[in-house]
Design an enzyme around this catalytic site. Structure first.
Site, PDB file in Angstrom:
ATOM      1  N   HIS A  65       0.688  -1.290   0.090  1.00 11.17           N
ATOM      2  CA  HIS A  65      -0.137   0.066  -0.167  1.00 11.17           C
ATOM      3  C   HIS A  65       0.818   1.221   0.066  1.00 11.17           C
ATOM      4  CE1 HIS A  65       0.884  -0.068   4.148  1.00 11.17           C
ATOM      5  NE2 HIS A  65       0.681   1.107   4.315  1.00 11.17           N
TER       6      HIS A  65
HETATM    7  C1  UD1 Z   1      -1.948   5.458   6.105  1.00 10.21           C
HETATM    8  C2  UD1 Z   1      -0.632   5.894   6.750  1.00 10.21           C
HETATM    9  C3  UD1 Z   1       0.539   4.713   6.437  1.00 10.21           C
HETATM   10  C4  UD1 Z   1      -0.070   3.217   7.029  1.00 10.21           C
HETATM   11  C5  UD1 Z   1      -1.454   3.128   6.042  1.00 10.21           C
HETATM   12  C6  UD1 Z   1      -1.988   1.872   6.734  1.00 10.21           C
HETATM   13  C7  UD1 Z   1       0.007   8.414   6.562  1.00 10.21           C
HETATM   14  C8  UD1 Z   1       1.023   9.222   5.783  1.00 10.21           C
HETATM   15  N1  UD1 Z   1       0.072   7.048   5.820  1.00 10.21           N
HETATM   16  O1  UD1 Z   1      -1.778   5.600   4.569  1.00 10.21           O
HETATM   17  O2  UD1 Z   1       1.408   5.367   7.355  1.00 10.21           O
HETATM   18  O3  UD1 Z   1       0.780   2.565   6.679  1.00 10.21           O
HETATM   19  O4  UD1 Z   1      -2.343   4.262   6.483  1.00 10.21           O
HETATM   20  O5  UD1 Z   1      -3.113   1.614   5.985  1.00 10.21           O
HETATM   21  O6  UD1 Z   1      -0.708   8.786   7.701  1.00 10.21           O
HETATM   22  N2  UD1 Z   1      -9.159   4.896   2.072  1.00 10.21           N
HETATM   23  C9  UD1 Z   1     -10.291   4.321   2.122  1.00 10.21           C
HETATM   24  N3  UD1 Z   1     -11.020   3.639   3.083  1.00 10.21           N
HETATM   25  C10 UD1 Z   1     -10.160   3.782   4.420  1.00 10.21           C
HETATM   26  C11 UD1 Z   1      -9.100   4.455   4.268  1.00 10.21           C
HETATM   27  C12 UD1 Z   1      -8.618   4.851   3.256  1.00 10.21           C
HETATM   28  O7  UD1 Z   1     -10.965   4.340   0.747  1.00 10.21           O
HETATM   29  O8  UD1 Z   1     -10.830   3.335   5.246  1.00 10.21           O
HETATM   30  C13 UD1 Z   1      -8.647   5.616   0.861  1.00 10.21           C
HETATM   31  C14 UD1 Z   1      -8.352   6.967   0.961  1.00 10.21           C
HETATM   32  O9  UD1 Z   1      -9.554   7.565   0.546  1.00 10.21           O
HETATM   33  C15 UD1 Z   1      -7.187   7.304   0.174  1.00 10.21           C
HETATM   34  C16 UD1 Z   1      -6.493   6.048   0.380  1.00 10.21           C
HETATM   35  O10 UD1 Z   1      -7.229   5.122   0.855  1.00 10.21           O
HETATM   36  O11 UD1 Z   1      -7.580   7.471  -1.251  1.00 10.21           O
HETATM   37  C17 UD1 Z   1      -5.361   6.276   1.170  1.00 10.21           C
HETATM   38  O12 UD1 Z   1      -5.583   6.280   2.587  1.00 10.21           O
HETATM   39  P1  UD1 Z   1      -4.760   7.376   3.403  1.00 10.21           P
HETATM   40  O13 UD1 Z   1      -5.252   7.328   4.986  1.00 10.21           O
HETATM   41  O14 UD1 Z   1      -4.602   8.776   3.133  1.00 10.21           O
HETATM   42  O15 UD1 Z   1      -3.280   6.686   3.482  1.00 10.21           O
HETATM   43  P2  UD1 Z   1      -2.832   5.338   3.452  1.00 10.21           P
HETATM   44  O16 UD1 Z   1      -2.037   4.823   2.206  1.00 10.21           O
HETATM   45  O17 UD1 Z   1      -3.952   4.520   4.107  1.00 10.21           O
END
Ligand code: UD1
Length: 396
Positions: free
Chosen positions: A208
């Site tokens: 991820h």
């Molecule tokens: C975040 C953390 C990362 C951790 C990871 C675990 C930061 C900088 N990054 O990254 O350190 O390893 O979480 O998962 O804080 N999304 C959904 N549903 C959710 C959560 C996210 O659809 O429940 C989507 C968001 O809309 C976004 C993408 O997934 O488009 C990434 O989510 P985001 O929380 O920004 O970062 P992660 O890649 O999950």
């Protein structure tokens, strides 16, 4: 009776297994009143609610509902929302965990309100500032009053950044507490059996990190090599929402989904996922926490990154850093020649107890004025009674 209100900040999937043991330990110690503040960084049921259920946590006491966005939007959104809550609730301490955007956001808010900040999992460093998490780690540690470290290398890193030893308590790895607390349930879980996976005869893959999934060429290369790996060993791949989005966007999902020996799934809850990891022959990942869990369980782990903030998993554990091109050879080596991990100090399922002991020790000489051993030890705060109370009273 006097209660010490503590905010525990929970935000994203890797936070929940760190918050849960501490919540349970604090809730059973009467002077402490732990309150779970969920920032809403992760919001899907299978990225958040499932973990609260599996880890036997109550619903969050407060939900900020901030959601996704750019780094600035997410960090700023959490700061604004949490400041309102901190002013209203006036916690005596704020505990932040890990390295996600919400960790830094809440640490900054609390530090500026002169509420003592404690960072659980402090001191980890990859040395790679292109990772947003590395920035979050450095900045969070800099503003925290008390640093709870998981391993000896973390204490050394903090010392090298000029952080005084009296601000550091080496407490161990809290994630092992979650695993040990739920071990019987994880072992009794039927996921492996129900999915027809033979113990020690399949690999688990998770990806991820933006560096791996946000660039089309890199992701295409990874998928190419993972398809080849799946010819060596059956592969289960729970897809993170970020990864699924990118695979769809880049038109790569189909080629992965149709690979004969690959099983794609939605993100899994803690118990189901750990049931898979416990029985796996091998794990391929770019996660931080999974490098530690596999080391603890003795399951070979190949990490698709150039560096790790958890070097102890390489020096003492089962973890190896690999490139996409080197993956197949590394899989072959790991399958034929499994590594033997050595026990790591304080990765023993008792970290939450040591955190509570650390708090008691540092709050032992509490004064009637409400100043704490932690705030007194920090000269930055000398003379500040409680900025949070002052602002809150002014605002009332
Ligand atoms: C975040 C953390 C990362 C951790 C990871 C675990 C930061 C900088 N990054 O990254 O350190 O390893 O979480 O998962 O804080 N999304 C959904 N549903 C959710 C959560 C996210 O659809 O429940 C989507 C968001 O809309 C976004 C993408 O997934 O488009 C990434 O989510 P985001 O929380 O920004 O970062 P992660 O890649 O999950």
């Amino acid at each position: 009776m006097y209660r010490i209100r503590i905010h525990l900040i929970a935000a994203a999937r890797p936070n929940f297994m760190k918050v849960a043991p501490l919540y349970h330990a604090l809730a059973s110690e009467p002077p402490f009143e732990p309150r779970i503040i969920h920032t809403g960084q992760h919001y899907d049921a299978n990225m958040s609610d499932a973990f609260f259920t599996d880890l036997r946590m109550p619903d969050p006491h407060i939900h900020l509902g901030v959601g996704g966005g750019s780094h600035a939007e997410q960090t700023g959104g959490v700061m604004q929302a949490y400041e309102r809550v901190a002013l209203e609730e006036r916690p005596e301490q704020v505990i932040v965990v890990g390295d996600v955007n919400s960790t830094l956001a809440c640490a900054l808010v609390a530090a500026k309100l002169s509420v003592p900040v404690i960072h659980l999992e402090a001191g980890l460093r990859s040395g790679d500032r292109s990772m947003p998490e590395e920035i979050n780690r450095i900045a969070t540690d800099a503003v925290s009053d008390l640093l709870w470290t998981p391993s000896h290398d973390a204490c050394i890193n903090l010392g090298a950044e000029g952080i005084r030893q009296e601000r550091i308590d080496f407490v161990g790895n809290i994630m092992i507490d979650s695993y040990e607390a739920l071990r019987p349930i994880i072992e009794a879980d039927c996921t492996r059996r129900d999915w027809g996976l033979e113990t020690r005869n399949y690999a688990v893959v998770t990806l991820h990190r933006p560096v791996n999934v946000d660039d089309m060429q890199r992701l295409e290369l990874l998928i190419h090599h993972l398809r080849r790996v799946s010819k060596q060993v059956r592969t289960v791949f729970p897809l993170h929402p970020r990864t699924r989005k990118r695979l769809e966007e880049f038109g790569l999902l189909e080629s992965l989904a149709t690979a004969p020996n690959v099983m794609l799934t939605s993100p899994l809850g803690y118990v189901q996922f750990m049931n898979l990891v416990t029985g796996a022959k091998l794990v391929v990942t770019d996660s931080g926490g999974i490098q530690e869990e596999t080391t603890y369980l003795g399951v070979p782990c190949l990490t698709l990154r150039e560096n790790t903030e958890r070097p102890i998993t390489v020096t003492h554990g089962t973890n190896r850093l690999v490139t996409p091109e080197g993956l197949e050879a590394a899989v072959e080596e790991a399958l034929s020649n499994p590594m033997q991990p050595s026990a790591i100090p304080l990765w023993d399922g008792r970290t939450a107890d040591r955190c509570v002991a650390s708090l008691k020790r540092r709050f032992g000489d509490r004064e009637v004025s409400g100043k704490t051993a932690i705030s007194r030890s920090n000269s930055r705060k000398a003379g500040v009674g409680s900025e949070a109370s002052r602002v809150a009273q002014g605002a009332a």
